[in-house]
Design a protein around this motif. Structure first.
Motif, PDB file in Angstrom:
ATOM      1  N   ARG A 174     -20.414  51.881  36.593  1.00  0.00           N
ATOM      2  CA  ARG A 174     -19.393  52.106  35.577  1.00  0.00           C
ATOM      3  C   ARG A 174     -17.995  51.823  36.121  1.00  0.00           C
ATOM      4  N   SER A 178     -16.419  49.577  31.079  1.00  0.00           N
ATOM      5  CA  SER A 178     -17.512  50.260  30.378  1.00  0.00           C
ATOM      6  C   SER A 178     -17.056  51.585  29.790  1.00  0.00           C
ATOM      7  N   ASP A 179     -16.021  52.175  30.371  1.00  0.00           N
ATOM      8  CA  ASP A 179     -15.559  53.499  29.970  1.00  0.00           C
ATOM      9  C   ASP A 179     -14.065  53.438  29.689  1.00  0.00           C
ATOM     10  N   ARG A 184     -16.544  58.693  30.005  1.00  0.00           N
ATOM     11  CA  ARG A 184     -17.939  58.300  30.208  1.00  0.00           C
ATOM     12  C   ARG A 184     -18.840  58.849  29.107  1.00  0.00           C
ATOM     13  N   THR A 188     -27.920  58.048  24.845  1.00  0.00           N
ATOM     14  CA  THR A 188     -28.971  57.039  24.938  1.00  0.00           C
ATOM     15  C   THR A 188     -28.897  56.114  23.731  1.00  0.00           C
ATOM     16  N   GLU A 200     -31.279  52.087  26.419  1.00  0.00           N
ATOM     17  CA  GLU A 200     -30.195  52.408  27.342  1.00  0.00           C
ATOM     18  C   GLU A 200     -30.223  53.870  27.765  1.00  0.00           C
ATOM     19  N   SER A 202     -27.934  56.318  30.816  1.00  0.00           N
ATOM     20  CA  SER A 202     -26.871  56.257  31.816  1.00  0.00           C
ATOM     21  C   SER A 202     -26.633  57.619  32.427  1.00  0.00           C
ATOM     22  N   ILE A 207     -25.030  52.591  34.350  1.00  0.00           N
ATOM     23  CA  ILE A 207     -25.601  52.362  33.022  1.00  0.00           C
ATOM     24  C   ILE A 207     -26.840  51.498  33.219  1.00  0.00           C
ATOM     25  N   ASN A 209     -30.324  49.561  31.532  1.00  0.00           N
ATOM     26  CA  ASN A 209     -30.968  49.012  30.342  1.00  0.00           C
ATOM     27  C   ASN A 209     -32.392  48.582  30.673  1.00  0.00           C
ATOM     28  N   THR A 238     -18.947  46.183  32.682  1.00  0.00           N
ATOM     29  CA  THR A 238     -19.669  45.414  31.669  1.00  0.00           C
ATOM     30  C   THR A 238     -18.961  44.114  31.306  1.00  0.00           C
ATOM     31  N   TYR A 244     -24.671  45.056  26.934  1.00  0.00           N
ATOM     32  CA  TYR A 244     -25.506  45.784  25.973  1.00  0.00           C
ATOM     33  C   TYR A 244     -24.881  47.141  25.640  1.00  0.00           C
ATOM     34  N   HIS A 245     -24.138  47.696  26.601  1.00  0.00           N
ATOM     35  CA  HIS A 245     -23.541  49.014  26.391  1.00  0.00           C
ATOM     36  C   HIS A 245     -22.601  49.004  25.190  1.00  0.00           C
TER      37      HIS A 245
END
Length: 258
Positions: A174, A178-179, A184, A188, A200, A202, A207, A209, A238, A244-245
């Motif tokens: 992360r 991503s955050d 955070r 799911t 998903e 984390s 994270i 997948n 990401t 995907y997140h």
């Protein structure tokens, strides 16, 4: 399935509800202690209105971005969801205890932030236990309740050295891509594509997948099995496309709106 009986997702035996284990996913030791829900709709409103001015003012007054984001997340953008951590009853007590052996190895990986220079010093069995720990956690996701996995034998054999099934796990460490503002979200999720399905999961640092097809080439992620190599690359963040997140968050946003 017998009436009032629950099937363990690892050994497939039937048990009474009170004989099933209440397992944490992810493990309590990696941040699953007091889960809150990130209110995505409120977050978007916050960053589109006076929220950014409030952040700028506090930053100019000497507060760190970390302090500001933690305060905003705790007091303005989150709601209590699982005060004692996210748990499920998908494993019998014996199987949950067995998988707990793998969690000890994963905690080592978590504690050193997945640092490749340190991980390369782990022996192969420890690395395999890390891999098995993550695969095992996906058994407890509510989104996978009806999924039939082909990696159960790999998990059940503590000394199994390889897995040749169709499921793969890709992950990233992360960061601020991503955050947003370090907030955070460890909920799911599930995504469906023509090629297959993506689940998903984390924790506070990574994270993951799980998917039954090769990841899309536009997403830069680390194959979990790459930790077995001496010089694996740990992907951080990401990227600009969100991976995907981002799609999981967007799908949840639409659910919350509609």
């Amino acid at each position: 399935m017998s009436r009032n009986k629950i099937e363990c997702k690892l050994c497939h035996k039937l048990f009474d509800f009170d004989k099933m284990s209440e397992e944490h996913y992810p493990a309590r030791s990696v941040g699953n202690e007091d889960i809150v829900l990130l209110d995505i709709v409120k977050m978007i409103d916050f960053f589109q209105t006076a929220g950014m001015k409030k952040i700028e003012k506090r930053y100019l007054q000497g507060e760190s971005i970390g302090q500001i984001s933690d305060d905003i997340f705790d007091n303005e953008l989150s709601l209590p969801l699982y005060p004692n951590g996210r748990t499920a009853r998908t494993l019998c007590r014996k199987c949950n205890t067995f998988l707990g052996k793998y969690d000890e190895a994963y905690l080592k990986f978590f504690s050193i932030n997945g640092e490749p220079k340190i991980v390369k010093g782990f022996n192969k069995i420890t690395k395999l236990k890390i891999i098995k720990s993550i695969f095992g956690k996906f058994l407890s996701l509510p989104e996978t309740i009806d999924e039939k996995f082909d990696f159960l034998d790999f998990l059940n054999d503590e000394y199994a050295l390889e897995y040749r099934g169709k499921w793969k796990i890709y992950f990233v460490k992360r960061d601020f891509s991503s955050d947003i503002m370090g907030m955070r979200d460890i909920d799911t999720g599930k995504l469906e594509f023509n090629e297959g399905v993506v689940y998903e999961l984390s924790d506070d640092k990574f994270i993951f997948n799980l998917m039954n097809f090769e990841k899309h080439s536009c997403y830069d992620m680390t194959d979990l099995f790459d930790i077995l190599s001496k010089n694996y690359k740990l992907v951080t963040g990401t990227g600009t496309n969100g991976g995907y997140h981002a799609q999981v968050l967007i799908s949840r946003l639409f659910k919350e709106i509609y």
